[in-house]
Write a protein that holds these residues in place. Structure first.
Motif, PDB file in Angstrom:
ATOM      1  N   ILE A 151     -22.464 -17.613  24.734  1.00  0.00           N
ATOM      2  CA  ILE A 151     -23.267 -16.567  25.379  1.00  0.00           C
ATOM      3  C   ILE A 151     -23.809 -15.648  24.295  1.00  0.00           C
ATOM      4  N   SER A 152     -24.778 -14.826  24.659  1.00  0.00           N
ATOM      5  CA  SER A 152     -25.286 -13.853  23.692  1.00  0.00           C
ATOM      6  C   SER A 152     -24.261 -12.743  23.535  1.00  0.00           C
ATOM      7  N   LEU A 153     -24.176 -12.188  22.352  1.00  0.00           N
ATOM      8  CA  LEU A 153     -23.256 -11.075  22.099  1.00  0.00           C
ATOM      9  C   LEU A 153     -23.606  -9.897  22.998  1.00  0.00           C
ATOM     10  N   ARG A 154     -24.880  -9.688  23.227  1.00  0.00           N
ATOM     11  CA  ARG A 154     -25.308  -8.570  24.078  1.00  0.00           C
ATOM     12  C   ARG A 154     -24.761  -8.740  25.502  1.00  0.00           C
ATOM     13  N   GLU A 155     -24.829  -9.956  26.027  1.00  0.00           N
ATOM     14  CA  GLU A 155     -24.282 -10.192  27.357  1.00  0.00           C
ATOM     15  C   GLU A 155     -22.773 -10.023  27.359  1.00  0.00           C
TER      16      GLU A 155
END
Length: 390
Positions: A151-155
């Motif tokens: 997953i994206s780090l932001r998510e």
């Protein structure tokens, strides 16, 4: 059965793969570069702008710092346009143009900031130095996993933040000197805007409640308005939603507050069977297309939920019953919907407006002059429309 999206990347001369997860519905990245603590923010920003995602293999806290550095670069005003040019352009834009450009900018910002990726193991652990324990947070958001996923780090940071909200809860009111708190789940809109809750607390109950103390809460989300109705001594409330996360969240809140015997949660589209003395609905306020699963609580494409509520309201109201529509007029100031359209939908549904209670928002963005939509937000009014059958 839908097959999970797979992400592939090269590392050390070998091809690796894992399940790809994105709440924003982003397709698996085609260009992926393995990154570590030697990656500079300037190079990372260039790669992200060019469409190359970076699968981080270094220190987790360094990855967070890298993301913060990308935020500073994305949000830095462009040197290509002077302040005079920007002011001149702002004056020629319509509110709808401003909104669309803001949505586009937010989409581009999200795309760039979503380019730092983290691999999570099947047990929701992260095999990076100084990685936090995110197992419970990810398990609550994504459930059991059969293998590792990316997953994206932001998510991921959003999942962690949502877990903290879920643990501490949001205070919605005080009863007998005791706080009543709602615990939002990941992907379920948090009741942080208290002004609409105050409207439901203050509106006079319809006379039909005396004959039948039954209310419906349409699109319940966390269940916050159903709880408010219960605290107003309505004997039975049926709360509905189609979102599985919302159903689980609302049920957990009822369990926590001991309101299971008073509030029933049903997974149905809009109205449950039967008629009620009071039917409450707080639909998404902006008629625009959501760009992610998480935006469905904010954006209602073509006002589908709003119009569905109005069309079905009359046949589900008891004699002398009322429908309470909680709605902001921000869409009107953004050029997304007119007041005349709303009044026409009410008229066509065979309804009449008994009264309207108004309040001004108190959230931070209403006073933030740097916000792109401040001109509209500064005028916004949140209303509770008391509707009845003609």
């Amino acid at each position: 059965m839908i097959q999970p999206a797979i992400l592939q990347w090269e590392d050390g001369g070998q091809t690796h793969s894992a399940k790809w997860h994105s709440e924003n519905g982003i397709a698996p990245h085609k260009k992926i570069q393995v990154a570590d603590d030697t990656l500079t923010a300037d190079i990372a920003y260039r790669l992200a702008c060019e469409g190359t995602a970076m699968l981080y293999k270094g220190d987790f806290q360094n990855a967070r710092q890298l993301l913060q550095a990308l935020v500073r670069r994305v949000d830095k005003p462009s040197k290509k346009s002077t302040r005079v040019d920007r002011v001149s352009k702002e004056k020629t834009k319509s509110p709808l143009d401003t909104f669309n450009l803001h949505r586009l900018a937010q989409s581009q910002r999200a795309r760039i900031l979503g380019m730092i990726l983290i691999q999570v193991n099947a047990d929701h652990s992260i095999s990076l130095r100084r990685a936090p324990d995110v197992a419970r947070a990810c398990s609550q958001a994504y459930g059991e996993q059969s293998g590792s996923y990316v997953i994206s780090l932001r998510e991921l940071l959003g999942v962690i933040s949502a877990h903290e909200w879920r643990k501490t809860g949001v205070q919605v009111l005080t009863r007998d000197d005791e706080e009543v708190r709602i615990h939002p789940h990941y992907g379920v809109f948090s009741p942080v805007r208290s002004e609409y809750i105050d409207l439901v607390l203050k509106a006079p109950l319809p006379s039909a409640i005396k004959q039948s103390s039954l209310a419906f809460d349409i699109g319940t989300g966390t269940g916050v308005l159903a709880v408010v109705l219960a605290l107003r001594d309505i004997h039975k409330i049926v709360a509905t939603d189609l979102n599985e996360r919302a159903i689980v969240c609302a049920q957990e809140n009822m369990n926590h507050l001991g309101l299971n015997s008073q509030i029933e949660i049903q997974k149905v589209n809009l109205f449950p069977e039967g008629k009620a003395a009071l039917i409450v609905c707080n639909p998404p306020w902006l008629p625009a297309r959501p760009s992610s699963l998480l935006e469905h609580a904010v954006y209602d494409p073509e006002s589908q939920m709003l119009r569905g509520f109005l069309v079905g309201l009359k046949e589900h109201l008891l004699t002398n019953g009322e429908g309470w529509l909680i709605l902001s007029d921000l869409a009107e100031y953004l050029g997304l919907r007119t007041r005349a359209e709303l009044l026409n939908w009410i008229e066509q549904a065979g309804l009449k407006v008994i009264a309207r209670l108004d309040t001004k928002p108190t959230h931070q963005k209403a006073f933030d002059k740097a916000d792109a939509l401040h001109a509209a937000r500064s005028k916004e009014v949140t209303s509770l429309w008391r509707l009845a059958a003609k």
